[in-house]
Design a protein around this motif. Sequence first.
Motif, PDB file in Angstrom:
ATOM      1  N   LEU A  82       0.801  -1.218   0.000  1.00  0.00           N
ATOM      2  CA  LEU A  82       0.000   0.000   0.000  1.00  0.00           C
ATOM      3  C   LEU A  82       0.837   1.272   0.000  1.00  0.00           C
ATOM      4  O   LEU A  82       0.396   2.302  -0.482  1.00  0.00           O
ATOM      5  CB  LEU A  82      -0.968   0.013   1.187  1.00  0.00           C
ATOM      6  N   LYS A  83       2.049   1.215   0.520  1.00  0.00           N
ATOM      7  CA  LYS A  83       2.859   2.430   0.537  1.00  0.00           C
ATOM      8  C   LYS A  83       3.312   2.826  -0.867  1.00  0.00           C
ATOM      9  O   LYS A  83       3.722   3.958  -1.097  1.00  0.00           O
ATOM     10  CB  LYS A  83       4.057   2.283   1.470  1.00  0.00           C
ATOM     11  N   ASP A  84       3.221   1.905  -1.829  1.00  0.00           N
ATOM     12  CA  ASP A  84       3.597   2.209  -3.209  1.00  0.00           C
ATOM     13  C   ASP A  84       2.463   2.843  -4.003  1.00  0.00           C
ATOM     14  O   ASP A  84       2.659   3.312  -5.110  1.00  0.00           O
ATOM     15  CB  ASP A  84       4.056   0.943  -3.928  1.00  0.00           C
ATOM     16  N   ILE A  85       1.249   2.854  -3.459  1.00  0.00           N
ATOM     17  CA  ILE A  85       0.093   3.398  -4.163  1.00  0.00           C
ATOM     18  C   ILE A  85       0.015   4.904  -3.908  1.00  0.00           C
ATOM     19  O   ILE A  85       0.082   5.360  -2.766  1.00  0.00           O
ATOM     20  CB  ILE A  85      -1.201   2.708  -3.700  1.00  0.00           C
ATOM     21  N   LYS A  86      -0.144   5.659  -4.974  1.00  0.00           N
ATOM     22  CA  LYS A  86      -0.276   7.109  -4.860  1.00  0.00           C
ATOM     23  C   LYS A  86      -1.744   7.481  -5.065  1.00  0.00           C
ATOM     24  O   LYS A  86      -2.352   7.110  -6.061  1.00  0.00           O
ATOM     25  CB  LYS A  86       0.590   7.810  -5.900  1.00  0.00           C
ATOM     26  N   PHE A  87      -2.305   8.204  -4.114  1.00  0.00           N
ATOM     27  CA  PHE A  87      -3.688   8.621  -4.193  1.00  0.00           C
ATOM     28  C   PHE A  87      -3.740  10.077  -4.636  1.00  0.00           C
ATOM     29  O   PHE A  87      -2.964  10.913  -4.191  1.00  0.00           O
ATOM     30  CB  PHE A  87      -4.380   8.473  -2.834  1.00  0.00           C
ATOM     31  N   VAL A  88      -4.698  10.374  -5.511  1.00  0.00           N
ATOM     32  CA  VAL A  88      -4.891  11.734  -6.000  1.00  0.00           C
ATOM     33  C   VAL A  88      -6.091  12.305  -5.273  1.00  0.00           C
ATOM     34  O   VAL A  88      -7.175  11.732  -5.308  1.00  0.00           O
ATOM     35  CB  VAL A  88      -5.131  11.745  -7.527  1.00  0.00           C
ATOM     36  N   ASP A  89      -5.903  13.435  -4.602  1.00  0.00           N
ATOM     37  CA  ASP A  89      -7.007  14.017  -3.845  1.00  0.00           C
ATOM     38  C   ASP A  89      -7.505  15.333  -4.421  1.00  0.00           C
ATOM     39  O   ASP A  89      -8.321  16.002  -3.822  1.00  0.00           O
ATOM     40  CB  ASP A  89      -6.622  14.203  -2.372  1.00  0.00           C
ATOM     41  N   ASN A  90      -7.033  15.707  -5.592  1.00  0.00           N
ATOM     42  CA  ASN A  90      -7.564  16.903  -6.223  1.00  0.00           C
ATOM     43  C   ASN A  90      -7.956  16.583  -7.652  1.00  0.00           C
ATOM     44  O   ASN A  90      -7.475  15.651  -8.262  1.00  0.00           O
ATOM     45  CB  ASN A  90      -6.563  18.063  -6.173  1.00  0.00           C
ATOM     46  N   MET A  91      -8.876  17.391  -8.191  1.00  0.00           N
ATOM     47  CA  MET A  91      -9.351  17.156  -9.545  1.00  0.00           C
ATOM     48  C   MET A  91      -8.300  17.609 -10.550  1.00  0.00           C
ATOM     49  O   MET A  91      -7.560  18.550 -10.310  1.00  0.00           O
ATOM     50  CB  MET A  91     -10.652  17.916  -9.773  1.00  0.00           C
ATOM     51  N   ALA A  92      -8.269  16.932 -11.668  1.00  0.00           N
ATOM     52  CA  ALA A  92      -7.334  17.297 -12.728  1.00  0.00           C
ATOM     53  C   ALA A  92      -7.658  18.695 -13.226  1.00  0.00           C
ATOM     54  O   ALA A  92      -8.809  19.083 -13.327  1.00  0.00           O
ATOM     55  CB  ALA A  92      -7.432  16.296 -13.862  1.00  0.00           C
ATOM     56  N   SER A  93      -6.641  19.441 -13.531  1.00  0.00           N
ATOM     57  CA  SER A  93      -6.847  20.800 -13.991  1.00  0.00           C
ATOM     58  C   SER A  93      -6.904  20.876 -15.513  1.00  0.00           C
ATOM     59  O   SER A  93      -7.756  21.518 -16.081  1.00  0.00           O
ATOM     60  CB  SER A  93      -5.731  21.698 -13.460  1.00  0.00           C
ATOM     61  N   LYS A  94      -6.000  20.200 -16.186  1.00  0.00           N
ATOM     62  CA  LYS A  94      -5.965  20.247 -17.641  1.00  0.00           C
ATOM     63  C   LYS A  94      -7.020  19.298 -18.196  1.00  0.00           C
ATOM     64  O   LYS A  94      -7.104  18.148 -17.794  1.00  0.00           O
ATOM     65  CB  LYS A  94      -4.586  19.869 -18.169  1.00  0.00           C
ATOM     66  N   THR A  95      -7.817  19.806 -19.130  1.00  0.00           N
ATOM     67  CA  THR A  95      -8.908  19.004 -19.656  1.00  0.00           C
ATOM     68  C   THR A  95      -9.144  19.332 -21.123  1.00  0.00           C
ATOM     69  O   THR A  95      -8.677  20.346 -21.624  1.00  0.00           O
ATOM     70  CB  THR A  95     -10.194  19.248 -18.843  1.00  0.00           C
ATOM     71  N   TRP A  96      -9.874  18.457 -21.780  1.00  0.00           N
ATOM     72  CA  TRP A  96     -10.273  18.716 -23.149  1.00  0.00           C
ATOM     73  C   TRP A  96     -11.335  19.800 -23.151  1.00  0.00           C
ATOM     74  O   TRP A  96     -12.234  19.794 -22.326  1.00  0.00           O
ATOM     75  CB  TRP A  96     -10.857  17.452 -23.792  1.00  0.00           C
ATOM     76  N   LEU A  97     -11.244  20.736 -24.088  1.00  0.00           N
ATOM     77  CA  LEU A  97     -12.276  21.759 -24.241  1.00  0.00           C
ATOM     78  C   LEU A  97     -13.274  21.289 -25.285  1.00  0.00           C
ATOM     79  O   LEU A  97     -12.892  20.875 -26.380  1.00  0.00           O
ATOM     80  CB  LEU A  97     -11.664  23.088 -24.687  1.00  0.00           C
ATOM     81  N   ILE A  98     -14.538  21.364 -24.949  1.00  0.00           N
ATOM     82  CA  ILE A  98     -15.596  20.903 -25.840  1.00  0.00           C
ATOM     83  C   ILE A  98     -16.509  22.076 -26.159  1.00  0.00           C
ATOM     84  O   ILE A  98     -17.015  22.744 -25.266  1.00  0.00           O
ATOM     85  CB  ILE A  98     -16.400  19.764 -25.180  1.00  0.00           C
TER      86      ILE A  98
END
Length: 131
Positions: free
Chosen positions: A11-27
Amino acid sequence: MNQSLLPKSNLKDIKFVDNMASKTWLIKNNKIIGMDDGLEAVKQSITMMLNIPRYDYIIYSWDYGHELNNLIGKDVEYAELEAPRLIKECLLQDDRISNVNNFIFTNTNDGLLVKFDVTTIHGTVESEVTI
């Protein structure tokens, strides 16, 4: 000899993301027109969060989306009191958004139109949703 079918993991090797991605596709007009991580990306995120009911789709975190459907069929006075709280809970999940305020309510034939300002790290934008 223990031959487990499950992969071994630390489990110490797993990285958790706690914020939303900023860069995204524009539609725009149902077409991908590029990528952005500025104000347009936040506007698109606001639109998505206000159009996806929370808990309805397993591909989204339970922190993502709105609970505004709980106001359908309620008295207008009650909806006007609860809508700001529900909208804030929805939008403030995004780390790029710091405040949601200046709520204005208008009864329309389609329902209750709620307009408000969203303060982001890139500036303030006006947004709206119909309940």
